[in-house]
Write a protein that holds these residues in place. Sequence first.
Motif, short mmCIF file in Angstrom:
data_model
loop_
_atom_site.label_atom_id
_atom_site.label_comp_id
_atom_site.label_asym_id
_atom_site.label_seq_id
_atom_site.Cartn_x
_atom_site.Cartn_y
_atom_site.Cartn_z
N TYR A 1 5.54 3.45 8.41
CA TYR A 1 4.36 4.30 8.40
C TYR A 1 4.06 4.76 9.82
CZ TYR A 1 3.56 1.94 3.92
OH TYR A 1 3.70 1.43 2.66
N LEU A 2 3.74 6.04 9.96
CA LEU A 2 3.34 6.58 11.26
C LEU A 2 1.84 6.86 11.19
CD1 LEU A 2 6.23 9.16 11.77
CD2 LEU A 2 6.18 6.72 12.38
N VAL A 3 1.09 6.26 12.11
CA VAL A 3 -0.34 6.51 12.18
C VAL A 3 -0.67 7.09 13.56
CG1 VAL A 3 -0.90 4.69 10.50
CG2 VAL A 3 -0.98 4.17 12.96
N GLY A 4 -1.79 7.79 13.62
CA GLY A 4 -2.22 8.36 14.89
C GLY A 4 -3.06 9.60 14.64
N ALA A 5 -3.63 10.10 15.70
CA ALA A 5 -4.55 11.23 15.62
C ALA A 5 -3.80 12.53 15.31
CB ALA A 5 -5.29 11.37 16.96
N LEU B 1 1.41 6.27 17.01
CA LEU B 1 1.74 7.25 18.03
C LEU B 1 0.48 7.50 18.85
CD1 LEU B 1 4.15 7.48 16.15
CD2 LEU B 1 4.11 9.94 16.48
N SER B 2 0.43 6.83 20.00
CA SER B 2 -0.77 6.83 20.83
C SER B 2 -0.63 7.85 21.96
CB SER B 2 -0.94 5.43 21.42
OG SER B 2 -1.99 5.41 22.35
N ALA B 3 -1.65 8.68 22.11
CA ALA B 3 -1.68 9.65 23.22
C ALA B 3 -3.13 9.83 23.65
CB ALA B 3 -1.09 10.99 22.78
N ILE C 1 3.07 0.00 19.09
CA ILE C 1 2.39 1.17 19.65
C ILE C 1 3.38 1.95 20.50
CG2 ILE C 1 0.51 1.97 21.14
CD1 ILE C 1 -1.00 -0.62 20.31
N LEU C 2 3.54 3.23 20.20
CA LEU C 2 4.47 4.09 20.92
C LEU C 2 3.70 5.09 21.78
CD1 LEU C 2 6.98 5.00 18.05
CD2 LEU C 2 7.09 3.09 19.64
N ASN C 3 4.33 5.52 22.87
CA ASN C 3 3.69 6.50 23.76
C ASN C 3 3.99 7.91 23.28
OD1 ASN C 3 2.74 8.06 25.81
ND2 ASN C 3 4.34 7.50 27.26
#
Length: 170
Positions: free
Chosen positions: A6-10, A100-102, A150-152
């Motif tokens: 699963y990919l989560v993020g804004a 996917l954190s940014a 957590i990925l950049n």
Amino acid sequence: MGHTIYLVGARAAGKTTFGGALARQLGCNYVDTDIHLRETTGKTVADIVAREGWDGFRKRESAVLRAVTAPGTVIATGGGMVLAEENRRFMRENGIVLYLSAPAEVLASRLQANPNAAQRPTLTGKSIAEEVAEVLAAREPLYRETATHILNAAATPKELLAEALAILKP
């Protein structure tokens, strides 16, 4: 690869583009929950929100999450998928969750550069930069709580893919 990923993020974290690339690399199926919802209902997110409100949309989104979960599948989720405790628990129990954190500034500049951003209804009625910062601040703890890794997402697509593959293929 037998897991569900699963990919989560804004919004604008790159889940859709990254998800397709990751699935190709892993030889997995790929599903984007927003696209799946649009294809199965014939309605856009904006249409559903206009007709059923955010609650109605969130219910449909939760149902889609369950419907598309399968081994060997990469699933890009909508930015608000983590809002429901049941969704956070479901993803953690059924697969690997990559956040996917940014930073908000990166997300806002991507949304401003992308005219398609307008297809998503505003959550706050504020400017893109203000809305992104506010929504990210509210959801960040939920993304982190749900994430296995957590990925950049501010990295280049190539770097992001390499980071994910290093985690998934030890």
